[in-house]
Design a protein around this motif. Structure first.
Motif, mmCIF file in Angstrom:
data_model
loop_
_atom_site.group_PDB
_atom_site.id
_atom_site.type_symbol
_atom_site.label_atom_id
_atom_site.label_comp_id
_atom_site.label_asym_id
_atom_site.label_seq_id
_atom_site.Cartn_x
_atom_site.Cartn_y
_atom_site.Cartn_z
ATOM 1 N N ILE A 137 44.777 -21.806 35.425
ATOM 2 C CA ILE A 137 45.516 -23.056 35.214
ATOM 3 C C ILE A 137 47.021 -22.813 35.236
ATOM 4 N N PHE A 138 47.444 -21.692 34.662
ATOM 5 C CA PHE A 138 48.878 -21.360 34.637
ATOM 6 C C PHE A 138 49.415 -21.111 36.040
ATOM 7 N N VAL A 139 48.670 -20.367 36.834
ATOM 8 C CA VAL A 139 49.139 -20.023 38.187
ATOM 9 C C VAL A 139 49.212 -21.263 39.075
ATOM 10 N N GLY A 140 48.199 -22.142 38.988
ATOM 11 C CA GLY A 140 48.206 -23.348 39.828
ATOM 12 C C GLY A 140 47.073 -24.273 39.474
ATOM 13 N N SER A 141 47.365 -25.567 39.410
ATOM 14 C CA SER A 141 46.339 -26.539 39.021
ATOM 15 C C SER A 141 45.166 -26.566 39.999
ATOM 16 N N ARG A 142 45.432 -26.290 41.273
ATOM 17 C CA ARG A 142 44.339 -26.280 42.261
ATOM 18 C C ARG A 142 43.349 -25.153 41.991
ATOM 19 N N PHE A 143 43.856 -24.012 41.548
ATOM 20 C CA PHE A 143 42.967 -22.897 41.226
ATOM 21 C C PHE A 143 42.187 -23.193 39.946
ATOM 22 N N GLY A 144 42.871 -23.820 38.999
ATOM 23 C CA GLY A 144 42.204 -24.200 37.758
ATOM 24 C C GLY A 144 41.091 -25.194 37.989
ATOM 25 N N VAL A 145 41.340 -26.181 38.849
ATOM 26 C CA VAL A 145 40.322 -27.216 39.056
ATOM 27 C C VAL A 145 39.109 -26.661 39.811
ATOM 28 N N MET A 146 39.316 -25.693 40.701
ATOM 29 C CA MET A 146 38.170 -25.075 41.387
ATOM 30 C C MET A 146 37.300 -24.304 40.398
ATOM 31 N N LEU A 147 37.953 -23.533 39.531
ATOM 32 C CA LEU A 147 37.218 -22.784 38.516
ATOM 33 C C LEU A 147 36.442 -23.726 37.603
ATOM 34 N N LEU A 148 37.089 -24.813 37.167
ATOM 35 C CA LEU A 148 36.443 -25.751 36.246
ATOM 36 C C LEU A 148 35.323 -26.536 36.933
ATOM 37 N N ALA A 149 35.504 -26.861 38.215
ATOM 38 C CA ALA A 149 34.442 -27.542 38.965
ATOM 39 C C ALA A 149 33.206 -26.649 39.038
ATOM 40 N N PHE A 150 33.425 -25.372 39.302
ATOM 41 C CA PHE A 150 32.311 -24.408 39.314
ATOM 42 C C PHE A 150 31.673 -24.289 37.937
ATOM 43 N N PHE A 151 32.497 -24.111 36.909
ATOM 44 C CA PHE A 151 31.971 -23.878 35.564
ATOM 45 C C PHE A 151 31.170 -25.067 35.043
ATOM 46 N N PHE A 152 31.735 -26.264 35.138
ATOM 47 C CA PHE A 152 31.073 -27.437 34.562
ATOM 48 C C PHE A 152 29.800 -27.818 35.316
ATOM 49 N N THR A 153 29.869 -27.811 36.664
ATOM 50 C CA THR A 153 28.675 -28.209 37.423
ATOM 51 C C THR A 153 27.562 -27.178 37.308
ATOM 52 N N SER A 154 27.916 -25.894 37.353
ATOM 53 C CA SER A 154 26.885 -24.851 37.270
ATOM 54 C C SER A 154 26.272 -24.794 35.872
#
Length: 299
Positions: free
Chosen positions: A56-73
């Motif tokens: 999330i700190f490095v970039g919101s796009r990277f944070g949202v990809m990680l969170l999309a993976f985490f929440f859906t999986s």
């Protein structure tokens, strides 16, 4: 005009200074909630907190990809647990992930986002090889990484619940559900859909947070089909590794599929070289490299 420019600059400066606190706060809340819901073990929550805060700190796009993976999986892992308990040799109650699984699914991406942050000097960059081939390839690698992770999880979690007869990917012979390397049509479609979710997340947030020239901005839409393909390819690579380098057998005493050889276990496929975490890591690495190269040429 000068007042407007000054106000915009102040707002940007405030956001940059508040970014670390924002990343830490969001990561803490998500890791704490995941631990309470037993999606993450204690060690997994600590590892997840650091990984999420970093992304999330490095970039919101990277944070949202990680969170999309985490929440859906995490959501899919909890579906059909009674059935999975009987069929899946790697089944864990609640789908709880420990620190090793967290790092297996995010370690490579974490290294890449740190490299992106250092090279781009903290600025959000578009996928544009003419501007920076290195940054484009690194961002492509992160996209491929999470497309693979999500694709493999969706494929495994939904494939085992489907009514389709699994077939071993190396021979196409019917196998029992839970066999490493067993694939179904539903599982492969799920993998592609999972990759598209990662691509859509990246593109949508990118349009809101990243400034690109008009031609380059529209070209970012190609991330969606690329991520979709990466999800499918990653799942296929994972299945090939599972069918060949990961042992699967049937235990006559426990009357279920198991992942280790033994005196009461009849081999179905594979050899006992890689465990599930190692298979995931290798498939993620290969998909990351392939997507990185693809993005370098496409963008």
């Amino acid at each position: 005009m000068e007042a407007s420019s000054s106000s915009s600059s102040s707002l940007s400066s405030f956001y940059q200074s508040a970014k670390p606190l924002l990343a830490i706060s969001i990561a803490f809340l998500i890791a704490f909630r995941a631990h309470r819901k037993k999606s993450l073990s204690t060690s997994g929550a600590f590892a997840g907190f650091f990984v999420m805060a970093l992304h999330i700190f490095v970039g919101s796009r990277f944070g949202v990809m990680l969170l999309a993976f985490f929440f859906t999986s995490s959501k899919l892992t909890k579906k059909g647990q009674n059935k999975k308990r009987k069929l899946d040799p790697e089944f864990k109650e609640g789908g709880q992930r420990n620190w090793l699984q967290v790092l297996a699914n995010s370690g490579i991406a974490s290294v890449l986002v740190v490299a992106i942050w250092a090279i781009a000097e903290g600025r959000d960059k578009c996928l544009d090889s003419k501007d920076s081939a290195l940054i484009t390839s690194l961002i492509g690698g992160v996209i491929g990484h999470y497309s693979c992770c999500n694709g493999d999880t969706w494929s495994s979690e939904l494939g085992i619940l489907s009514d389709d007869q699994p077939r071993l990917i190396t021979t196409f012979k019917p196998v029992k559900k839970g066999t490493n390397g067993g694939v179904t049509k539903a599982g492969l479609l799920a993998a592609a859909a999972a990759g598209s979710v990662i691509g859509i997340s990246f593109v949508l947030l990118g349009f809101m947070t990243t400034t690109c020239s008009s031609g380059i901005a529209l070209k970012q839409l190609l991330v969606i089909p690329i991520a979709t393909l990466a999800g499918l390819v990653g799942s296929v690579i994972d299945s090939l590794l599972g069918a060949t380098l990961q042992f699967t057998g049937f235990c006559s005493v426990r009357n279920k599929i198991v992942g280790k050889p033994g005196p009461t276990v009849k081999r179905i496929s594979g050899v006992h070289i890689l465990d599930n975490n190692a298979v995931n890591l290798v498939s993620i690495l290969l998909t990351t490299i392939l997507t990185s190269i693809a993005c370098l040429y496409i963008f």
